[in-house]
Design a protein around this motif. Sequence first.
Motif, PDB file in Angstrom:
ATOM      1  N   VAL A  40       0.838  -1.196   0.000  1.00  0.00           N
ATOM      2  CA  VAL A  40       0.000   0.000   0.000  1.00  0.00           C
ATOM      3  C   VAL A  40       0.884   1.263   0.000  1.00  0.00           C
ATOM      4  O   VAL A  40       1.948   1.285   0.648  1.00  0.00           O
ATOM      5  N   ALA A  41       0.477   2.271  -0.754  1.00  0.00           N
ATOM      6  CA  ALA A  41       1.244   3.521  -0.779  1.00  0.00           C
ATOM      7  C   ALA A  41       1.121   4.217   0.575  1.00  0.00           C
ATOM      8  O   ALA A  41       0.117   4.080   1.279  1.00  0.00           O
ATOM      9  N   ALA A  42       2.174   4.957   0.922  1.00  0.00           N
ATOM     10  CA  ALA A  42       2.198   5.638   2.223  1.00  0.00           C
ATOM     11  C   ALA A  42       1.510   6.992   2.092  1.00  0.00           C
ATOM     12  O   ALA A  42       2.126   7.965   1.684  1.00  0.00           O
ATOM     13  N   SER A  43       0.243   7.039   2.421  1.00  0.00           N
ATOM     14  CA  SER A  43      -0.482   8.312   2.370  1.00  0.00           C
ATOM     15  C   SER A  43      -1.390   8.395   3.587  1.00  0.00           C
ATOM     16  O   SER A  43      -1.745   7.362   4.166  1.00  0.00           O
ATOM     17  N   PRO A  44      -1.774   9.613   3.968  1.00  0.00           N
ATOM     18  CA  PRO A  44      -2.688   9.744   5.102  1.00  0.00           C
ATOM     19  C   PRO A  44      -4.000   8.999   4.848  1.00  0.00           C
ATOM     20  O   PRO A  44      -4.540   8.340   5.742  1.00  0.00           O
TER      21      PRO A  44
END
Length: 276
Positions: free
Chosen positions: A181-185
Amino acid sequence: MTWSTDPVVIIVAPTGAEVTREQNPHLPITPEEIADEVASSASEGASVVHIHARHSDGRPTADPGVLRRIADLIRERCDVVIGMSTGAEVGMSQEERIKVLDARPEIASLNCGSMNFGHEIFDNSPALIEALAARMQADGIRPELETYDLGMLATVGRLIGLGLIDEPPLYNFVMGVQGGVAASPENLLAMLRERPRLGQWTVSGIGRHQLPLVTLACALGGHMRVGFEDNIYYRKGELATTNAQLVARARRIAEELGRPVATPDQAREILGVTHG
Ligand code: KMH
Ligand code: ZN
């Protein structure tokens, strides 16, 4: 969800399996170097360590003898909760990974699915996950559920349903691995929303994502994992020189956000660690 003022656990992951001395010459490799680095991290506020072992030439090993030596040297220097990796290095055999538990950590990582990991394949078959979970449960080792995507949280639910994970579960959301998973809020909130049960949680943010993700985790009631395993920089273009530097910054952030830093015994209680 409310803003938290509860004690926060700072976890240091000082070495990992992928980082090299070429990337950061300060990487601790030998048992003595790792133990020294953990002791200085503990004095800055780390209460848990996540250990990966290396041969003296830097190659990863899952040898329980080496892992035990690292844990003994750490215990001589300081009190921290001893966690070890059963993920080890991509490509290690299932037998080697299960044998990590012979070193009797208090916490062990349990990787909850297979995935592409950079340019390699990180193989975590259902049979391996279940074997590791069963062995940890039998030995009283607290599993830290490494979840790299939303689908792996469904696997956590299935393992709970099988009675292989004691409730409440302990999560580590790993965000920013190429293949996960991409690291985003938004994705952190999605991981929290998709947890099959409430439970304590940390985030491993890879590279430049480590600092904003641990800051968000601290504000949202999670715990903070820092260290060279996930990130070797202090800031853009500037390598960190010690893991303790990253721990000290996490502590300052936590204190500014009104969360005291947990002691090792508080960390045991918060994370549900029962065997020492
Ligand atoms: N080295 C990675 C392949 C864990 O500690 O369980 C897996 C890893 C996660 O580091
Ligand atoms: Zn690890």
